[in-house]
Design a protein around this motif. Structure first.
Motif, PDB file in Angstrom:
ATOM      1  N   SER A  67       0.802  -1.223   0.000  1.00 44.69           N
ATOM      2  CA  SER A  67       0.000   0.000   0.000  1.00 44.69           C
ATOM      3  C   SER A  67       0.836   1.275   0.000  1.00 44.69           C
ATOM      4  CB  SER A  67      -0.952   0.011   1.196  1.00 44.69           C
ATOM      5  OG  SER A  67      -0.210  -0.044   2.408  1.00 44.69           O
ATOM      6  N   TYR A  68       2.016   1.244   0.576  1.00 43.95           N
ATOM      7  CA  TYR A  68       2.842   2.443   0.708  1.00 43.95           C
ATOM      8  C   TYR A  68       3.908   2.573  -0.385  1.00 43.95           C
ATOM      9  CZ  TYR A  68       5.766  -1.149   2.810  1.00 43.95           C
ATOM     10  OH  TYR A  68       6.464  -2.312   3.037  1.00 43.95           O
ATOM     11  N   CYS A  69       3.885   1.698  -1.368  1.00 43.92           N
ATOM     12  CA  CYS A  69       4.954   1.615  -2.370  1.00 43.92           C
ATOM     13  C   CYS A  69       4.707   2.566  -3.551  1.00 43.92           C
ATOM     14  CB  CYS A  69       5.058   0.178  -2.862  1.00 43.92           C
ATOM     15  SG  CYS A  69       6.123  -0.025  -4.293  1.00 43.92           S
ATOM     16  N   PRO A  70       5.568   3.588  -3.731  1.00 47.47           N
ATOM     17  CA  PRO A  70       5.376   4.505  -4.865  1.00 47.47           C
ATOM     18  C   PRO A  70       5.601   3.831  -6.214  1.00 47.47           C
ATOM     19  CG  PRO A  70       7.440   4.985  -3.730  1.00 47.47           C
ATOM     20  CD  PRO A  70       6.728   3.946  -2.910  1.00 47.47           C
ATOM     21  N   TYR A  71       6.471   2.833  -6.263  1.00 49.03           N
ATOM     22  CA  TYR A  71       6.715   2.126  -7.526  1.00 49.03           C
ATOM     23  C   TYR A  71       5.500   1.290  -7.927  1.00 49.03           C
ATOM     24  CZ  TYR A  71      11.440   3.602  -6.540  1.00 49.03           C
ATOM     25  OH  TYR A  71      12.540   4.361  -6.263  1.00 49.03           O
ATOM     26  N   CYS A  72       4.810   0.762  -6.947  1.00 51.47           N
ATOM     27  CA  CYS A  72       3.572   0.016  -7.218  1.00 51.47           C
ATOM     28  C   CYS A  72       2.537   0.946  -7.838  1.00 51.47           C
ATOM     29  CB  CYS A  72       3.027  -0.598  -5.930  1.00 51.47           C
ATOM     30  SG  CYS A  72       4.147  -1.772  -5.133  1.00 51.47           S
ATOM     31  N   LYS A  73       2.419   2.137  -7.276  1.00 54.95           N
ATOM     32  CA  LYS A  73       1.465   3.126  -7.803  1.00 54.95           C
ATOM     33  C   LYS A  73       1.811   3.495  -9.246  1.00 54.95           C
ATOM     34  CE  LYS A  73       0.025   5.278  -3.445  1.00 54.95           C
ATOM     35  NZ  LYS A  73       0.476   4.250  -2.530  1.00 54.95           N
ATOM     36  N   ARG A  74       3.099   3.691  -9.541  1.00 55.51           N
ATOM     37  CA  ARG A  74       3.523   4.048 -10.903  1.00 55.51           C
ATOM     38  C   ARG A  74       3.213   2.926 -11.884  1.00 55.51           C
ATOM     39  NH1 ARG A  74       9.051   5.596 -12.352  1.00 55.51           N
ATOM     40  NH2 ARG A  74       7.980   6.397 -14.163  1.00 55.51           N
ATOM     41  N   ALA A  75       3.494   1.687 -11.476  1.00 56.03           N
ATOM     42  CA  ALA A  75       3.244   0.548 -12.363  1.00 56.03           C
ATOM     43  C   ALA A  75       1.748   0.412 -12.649  1.00 56.03           C
ATOM     44  CB  ALA A  75       3.792  -0.737 -11.736  1.00 56.03           C
ATOM     45  N   LYS A  76       0.922   0.543 -11.613  1.00 51.18           N
ATOM     46  CA  LYS A  76      -0.530   0.456 -11.805  1.00 51.18           C
ATOM     47  C   LYS A  76      -1.033   1.601 -12.674  1.00 51.18           C
ATOM     48  CE  LYS A  76      -1.616   0.231  -7.439  1.00 51.18           C
ATOM     49  NZ  LYS A  76      -2.410   0.107  -6.196  1.00 51.18           N
ATOM     50  N   GLU A  77      -0.447   2.784 -12.512  1.00 54.41           N
ATOM     51  CA  GLU A  77      -0.843   3.933 -13.323  1.00 54.41           C
ATOM     52  C   GLU A  77      -0.568   3.671 -14.805  1.00 54.41           C
ATOM     53  OE1 GLU A  77       1.020   8.252 -13.648  1.00 54.41           O
ATOM     54  OE2 GLU A  77      -0.026   7.963 -11.742  1.00 54.41           O
ATOM     55  N   LEU A  78       0.595   3.095 -15.112  1.00 50.72           N
ATOM     56  CA  LEU A  78       0.917   2.784 -16.508  1.00 50.72           C
ATOM     57  C   LEU A  78      -0.079   1.773 -17.071  1.00 50.72           C
ATOM     58  CD1 LEU A  78       2.647   2.986 -19.041  1.00 50.72           C
ATOM     59  CD2 LEU A  78       4.188   1.267 -18.026  1.00 50.72           C
TER      60      LEU A  78
END
Length: 89
Positions: A10-21
């Motif tokens: 939940s706190y991972c910025p790289y996870c957010k970027r990957a999901k955004e792509l």
């Protein structure tokens, strides 16, 4: 449509970027949040051979993490792996 899975925290910025792509590409995916799920996290480690998040799979093929996903996108390989028609789709 290809089966896309992503293991995140939940706190991972790289996870957010990957999901955004993936969202930008209109790709649906199954997300496994391993923030508080050690069993799912162990499954991720077993499947990917890695311990960092995100870990992304396309049709059970381990893609890697966020930078791997963006590298595939940059070279044009990601659309092919996702089954996206590069001429408009």
């Amino acid at each position: 449509m290809k089966n896309v899975e992503i293991y995140t925290k939940s706190y991972c910025p790289y996870c957010k970027r990957a999901k955004e792509l993936l969202h930008i590409k209109n790709v649906s995916f199954t997300e496994f949040d391993v923030t508080s799920d050690p069993v799912k996290e162990q499954e991720m480690r077993h499947r990917s051979g890695r311990h960092t998040v995100p870990q992304i799979f396309i049709d059970d093929e381990p893609i890697g993490g966020c930078s791997d996903l963006f590298d595939l996108d940059e070279t044009g390989e990601l659309d092919g792996k996702l089954g996206i028609n590069s001429s408009g789709g």
